[in-house]
Scaffold this active site. Structure first.
Site, mmCIF file in Angstrom:
data_model
loop_
_atom_site.group_PDB
_atom_site.id
_atom_site.type_symbol
_atom_site.label_atom_id
_atom_site.label_comp_id
_atom_site.label_asym_id
_atom_site.label_seq_id
_atom_site.Cartn_x
_atom_site.Cartn_y
_atom_site.Cartn_z
ATOM 1 N N GLY A 24 -35.294 -11.450 43.102
ATOM 2 C CA GLY A 24 -35.424 -12.367 41.969
ATOM 3 C C GLY A 24 -36.757 -13.057 41.837
ATOM 4 N N CYS A 71 -43.702 0.510 45.461
ATOM 5 C CA CYS A 71 -45.139 0.567 45.746
ATOM 6 C C CYS A 71 -45.499 1.658 46.751
ATOM 7 C CB CYS A 71 -45.621 -0.779 46.272
ATOM 8 S SG CYS A 71 -44.871 -1.260 47.854
#
Length: 331
Positions: free
Chosen positions: A13, A78
């Site tokens: 979040g 990533c």
């Protein structure tokens, strides 16, 4: 205007926290992630949000259209752009969900704004080229950044790639041929670590004798430090390049202790024994979260282990940087 947000790769979040911190009116219509542990943390902190435990490729354009969202916030995997991920770039299957989003972007007519975060290195990738080509095809104006939290007043190094994009905009901020390394305003110097250091930290955070053997490569921080190294998901398991450590001792005491320790062979029992007096310890998950600018009210559920906390934080984002970027994006 009250914005309607779709938060993709929502993790714990971070983007949600950044939006709240920005003060911009808006509602997170849905958040999407397949990591069940991260989703437990997200639900704990944002129980009111519609959290979808799904693969992004399973979400059809029609479903997103029904959400009537106008902003997409995302931090795609990533690993394809890192050394540990072997720099596989677009050949890494973990890019598939992101390239799927690019394929359907032209169908998402209501989307006016995009913020995307990734690691340094993404800017050199073939996937980045695909991303920018799609933005131009869909008539988005974009600006890229490589920004470190230390430039916005946060005492942490976490250099990351960011891209802001607005559709059908006459954005005079655009510099397509330049990746900016600072935001277009001045910020205060980073605050001292004393502002986030917890009291009465349990001894389990003390660095073990096994890791003290490599204390010659530690990055040590103090209460009056205004810096710390980037924390990675391997923090506490490896000492090289995974994050800083902390001591209540003064820099002078540390220097003297290291001078004595270095009269012994590095890694030897005497070397380790000498340095134990410094009570070097890892930063706690709460401290790391605040160095990433998560609010003080943010919590990890009790069923989440310390190891999981560090892994989740290592995969998350810096709230302050993204909050400031959001203000630029929807200004």
């Amino acid at each position: 205007m009250t914005h309607r947000i779709l938060e993709l790769y929502s993790g714990i979040g971070g983007m949600h926290c950044a939006w709240k911190d920005s003060g911009i009116p808006g509602t997170t219509v849905a958040a999407v992630d397949i990591n069940t542990v991260a989703n437990d943390v997200y639900k704990h902190n944002f129980p009111e949000t519609n959290l979808l435990n799904r693969n992004i490729q399973s979400i059809k354009p029609e479903e997103i259209k029904k959400m009537n969202i106008n902003i997409i916030l995302m931090s795609p995997p990533c690993q394809p752009f890192t050394r540990n991920g072997k720099f596989l770039d677009k050949n890494d299957p973990r890019t598939n969900s992101f390239t799927y989003l690019l394929d359907i972007l032209s169908q998402l007519d209501s989307v006016e704004y995009i913020l995307m975060e990734n690691v340094k290195g993404f800017e050199c990738s073939a996937v980045r080229d695909l991303f920018l080509e799609k933005l131009q095809e869909c008539e988005f104006v974009y600006q890229e950044f490589l920004v470190c939290p230390s430039t916005v007043g946060v005492p942490n190094s976490r250099l990351r790639y960011y891209c802001l994009a607005r559709r059908n905009s006459t954005w005079n901020f655009k510099r397509r041929d330049e990746i900016m390394n600072r935001l277009p305003k001045d910020y205060d110097d980073p605050f001292m670590l004393s502002e986030i250091i917890e009291e009465n930290v349990p001894e389990r955070y003390l660095i073990s004798d096994k890791l003290l053997k490599r204390a010659n490569i530690f990055d040590i921080c103090y209460k009056d430090s205004r810096r710390s190294c980037c924390f990675t998901k391997a923090y506490t398991h490896y000492v090289e390049g995974t994050g800083s450590v902390f001591t209540e001792a003064s820099p002078e005491t540390v220097d003297n202790c290291y001078k004595e320790a270095n009269t012994h062979e590095v890694g030897s029992p005497d070397f380790v024994s000498t340095l134990k007096d410094l009570k070097l310890r890892f930063f706690t998950p709460k401290e790391v979260s605040q160095l990433m600018a998560f609010p003080k009210s943010y919590e990890f559920p009790k069923n989440i282990s310390i190891k999981q906390c560090y892994r989740l934080l290592g995969n998350s984002v810096n709230i302050k940087v993204i909050s400031e970027l959001l203000k630029i994006l929807v200004d």
